[in-house]
Scaffold this active site. Structure first.
Site, PDB file in Angstrom:
ATOM      1  N   ASN A   7      45.695 -29.144 -87.568  1.00  0.00           N
ATOM      2  CA  ASN A   7      45.131 -29.159 -86.221  1.00  0.00           C
ATOM      3  C   ASN A   7      43.795 -28.433 -86.237  1.00  0.00           C
ATOM      4  O   ASN A   7      43.663 -27.376 -86.839  1.00  0.00           O
ATOM      5  CB  ASN A   7      46.111 -28.500 -85.240  1.00  0.00           C
ATOM      6  N   GLY A   8      42.816 -29.036 -85.559  1.00  0.00           N
ATOM      7  CA  GLY A   8      41.522 -28.381 -85.418  1.00  0.00           C
ATOM      8  C   GLY A   8      40.347 -29.302 -85.682  1.00  0.00           C
ATOM      9  O   GLY A   8      40.238 -29.890 -86.772  1.00  0.00           O
TER      10      GLY A   8
ATOM     11  N   CYS B  44      49.627 -18.828 -79.930  1.00  0.00           N
ATOM     12  CA  CYS B  44      48.911 -18.517 -78.690  1.00  0.00           C
ATOM     13  C   CYS B  44      48.073 -17.255 -78.872  1.00  0.00           C
ATOM     14  O   CYS B  44      48.605 -16.196 -79.215  1.00  0.00           O
ATOM     15  CB  CYS B  44      49.890 -18.340 -77.540  1.00  0.00           C
TER      16      CYS B  44
ATOM     17  N   HIS C 223      47.133 -24.535 -87.166  1.00  0.00           N
ATOM     18  CA  HIS C 223      45.800 -24.588 -86.577  1.00  0.00           C
ATOM     19  C   HIS C 223      44.853 -23.815 -87.493  1.00  0.00           C
ATOM     20  O   HIS C 223      45.109 -22.654 -87.813  1.00  0.00           O
ATOM     21  CB  HIS C 223      45.824 -23.977 -85.175  1.00  0.00           C
TER      22      HIS C 223
ATOM     23  N   PRO D 130      50.559 -29.570 -77.415  1.00  0.00           N
ATOM     24  CA  PRO D 130      50.938 -28.993 -76.117  1.00  0.00           C
ATOM     25  C   PRO D 130      49.776 -28.182 -75.543  1.00  0.00           C
ATOM     26  O   PRO D 130      49.394 -27.149 -76.103  1.00  0.00           O
ATOM     27  CB  PRO D 130      52.138 -28.098 -76.462  1.00  0.00           C
ATOM     28  N   LEU D 131      49.198 -28.671 -74.463  1.00  0.00           N
ATOM     29  CA  LEU D 131      47.999 -28.078 -73.876  1.00  0.00           C
ATOM     30  C   LEU D 131      48.364 -27.389 -72.567  1.00  0.00           C
ATOM     31  O   LEU D 131      48.831 -28.034 -71.626  1.00  0.00           O
ATOM     32  CB  LEU D 131      46.939 -29.154 -73.621  1.00  0.00           C
TER      33      LEU D 131
END
Length: 630
Positions: free
Chosen positions: A522-523, A421, A490, A336-337
């Protein structure tokens, strides 16, 4: 005069700051105790002077000092004004020197408006565009134009000769306001319709999860009933038998709920006796008895009317083991960007091979208020077969209510909680990464949302808040215990933001701890080699974020296990497709064109900044051998 029931404070115990410091000085100096009474008298005189000065509020005193009884200005300048320097004239009577204001930092006030200035001045009424001008709700009070000729005289020139909406669906709903109106306007500015093509799309819904006016009205008037969420929140507010105070998600109560979920249908109609529902203080509405399988309309129920016979699904509570499973192991997950992860961009990635898509981060409080701009982030295209939404919030009441709202109103396959976030606006309010340090609230949010959702609940986290203090390995077992179906990690901390290299060794360690719950990593997934190395760490799948922004064909590279040096004409086709998808999603009128341009430029800033480096990287990997190499 002391208030009733409150003992007055004796005068000898009332001390000011000055008297306290005078007492300390006197006690520290030997032989000065004799002068204590003299110092106290001086301090009393100072207090009297200060009290006489404080008789008026500061703002009023400033005005009174600046202006005498006869209306003349005093010699001292007001707060915020500058004293006249040598050679400058003082302002005459009646003239005020402009007050210098502080610069609003972080707010680009000079940025150009998204809408042109002429857009609102000469805007055509939507009733005219829809062909029912006589049914305008505002009538003569409408501030928009109703004369098509007047509108066309002021309308800017068209941007092209072909309208993507007319060519795709056989009809452009924007009519004369379309910036490509020449393609479908006939005599008298009549909107031409291709009946044969329009019939093919009749009754088909391409985009789901729209916000209806009825639901928006319920949310704005706070008439939407959150039965399950209120039930869960009342259980948080009451004391538990283990001596704990209210407001904490007790594991004892959670175990009782889990037992009731997996019990027989007769025993599982409500919560156990250990968690009775208590009435709210000051509330007029009576709480709903949990044991009642068929509550009446007077009890707090969803306003949805039912019809037909009562089935088992109506009376038996859904057990956790019967929830829909999220089976996405080994699939490519588009992250989700925010801003860039809009519906047109997701369609581009879906075309190149993305398996799982997720909407942009939506703030739960804005959704509960019925904001159209926030609900637009939840829209789902019919090509997105596995789709979820991501929610951001800091408190269990708003997050649980928002989860129940979405569970009843939209069609999704999973709901994700944003606990990664890093931006200050979210972090300082207790959301995003801050939830990793607020374990009590985090637990209440996860348990509450899981209790009201019929779809799987997932969580996205980072390694931690500080750079070299990883805490994800401590939180992941708790998240599994609280009921989440999957975790995405992440490999960076909040302090790192998006700098430095993601820690995949730590992700591999957390994947072992999370088992049997699936964990996605993620990353730094920028090529198919990176994806292969990531999958070797033991994760259930990979989430791709900035790699998809840089080159959306990355999904094809991973699935076909090759580098794709995409040509310039193919890149242009991608941008053209995004533009067409944007006009289809946001509209082909002036507002839709400007929105499409805005998000296209936002994405191009990513492509232009990093794409050259990726081309160099790709050329080093797949360059053809030369005579020197041989």
């Amino acid at each position: 005069m002391a208030a009733a029931g409150v003992a007055p404070v004796r005068e000898r115990f009332v001390a000011s700051k000055e008297r306290f410091h005078a007492y300390l000085r006197a006690s520290g100096e030997p032989g000065s105790r004799g002068d204590e009474e003299e110092e106290e008298e001086k301090e009393k005189e100072k207090e009297k002077e200060a009290s006489s000065e404080q008789s008026e509020p500061p703002a009023k005193r400033g005005r009174l000092d600046a202006q005498g009884q006869d209306g003349e200005r005093s010699g001292e300048p007001e707060d915020g004004e500058k004293e006249p320097e040598d050679g400058e004239k003082e302002p005459e009577d009646g003239e005020k020197e402009p007050v210098e204001r502080k610069r609003a930092r972080g707010q680009n006030k000079s940025r150009p408006c998204m809408k042109p200035n002429h857009y609102e001045k000469s805007r055509l009424c939507p009733s005219v565009t829809q062909g029912c001008a006589e049914k305008c709700y505002f009538g003569p009070r409408c501030r928009f134009l109703h004369d098509v000729s007047e509108y066309m005289a002021a309308k800017p020139a068209d941007l092209g000769h072909s309208c993507v909406l007319f060519e795709t669906f056989g009809r452009c709903p924007y009519g004369v306001t379309c910036r490509f109106a020449k393609a479908h306007l006939g005599d008298g500015y009549q909107n031409v319709v291709n009946a044969e093509l329009a019939k093919q799309w009749e009754g088909k819904s391409l985009v789901r999860n729209n916000l209806s006016k009825d639901l928006q009205h319920q949310l704005r008037k706070k008439k939407f009933i959150f039965k399950k969420a209120d039930e869960y929140l009342r259980s948080l507010a009451k004391p538990h038998h283990n001596g704990g105070k209210g407001g904490k998600a007790s594991g004892h109560c959670a175990e009782g709920e889990e037992v009731s979920n997996c019990a027989t249908p007769e025993d599982g109609l409500g919560d156990t006796s250990e968690c009775p529902v208590l009435p709210e203080e000051g509330g007029d509405a009576k709480p709903t008895p949990v044991q009642s399988p068929r509550p009446t309309e007077s009890e707090g129920m969803c306003p949805t009317k039912t019809a037909g016979p009562v089935t088992d699904e109506d009376v038996i509570k859904l057990r956790s083991c019967e929830k829909k499973k999220l089976e996405i192991q080994g699939k490519l997950y588009l992250a989700p960007l925010t801003t860039c992860g809009n519906l047109p961009f997701r369609r581009i990635c879906k075309r190149f091979g993305a398996d799982v898509t997720c909407g942009e981060m939506a703030v739960c409080t804005n959704l509960l208020q019925g904001q159209s701009s926030e609900w637009a982030l939840l829209k789902r295209h019919h090509t997105e077969d596995i789709f979820g939404v991501q929610l951001e919030g800091a408190f269990p009441d708003t997050m649980t209510k928002c989860a129940e709202l979405l569970n009843q109103t939209i069609d999704v396959d999973f709901v994700d909680i944003n606990v990664g976030c890093p931006i200050d606006l979210v972090y300082k309010k207790g959301g995003g990464c801050a939830l990793m340090t607020r374990s009590n609230k985090f637990e209440q949010i996860v348990r509450g949302m899981n209790s009201v959702l019929d779809v799987p609940l997932t969580v996205k986290i980072r390694t931690g808040v500080q750079e070299k203090m990883n805490v994800a390995h401590k939180i992941i077992p708790k998240i599994r215990e609280w009921g989440a179906s999957m975790v995405t990690l992440h490999g960076r901390s909040r302090e790192q933001r998006y700098t430095r290299v993601a820690d995949w060794d730590y992700i591999a360690e957390c994947a072992k701890i999370a088992s049997p719950m699936p964990l996605f990593g993620n990353g730094d997934i920028l090529s198919y080699e990176d994806a292969n190395q990531a999958m070797q760490t033991g994760v259930s799948g990979i989430m791709i974020a900035r790699g998809a922004l840089i080159k959306p064909w990355l999904f094809t590279e991973i699935k076909e296990q090759r580098h794709w040096d995409i040509s310039s004409s193919e890149r242009l086709d991608i941008l053209r497709d995004f533009t067409n998808y944007g006009l289809e999603h946001w509209g082909s009128d002036t507002q839709g064109v400007e929105k499409t341009r805005k998000f296209l430029l936002e994405w191009l800033s990513f492509l232009c900044s990093v794409c050259v480096l990726l081309q160099v990287y790709s050329s080093r990997v797949i360059r053809t051998p030369t005579s020197e190499d041989q």
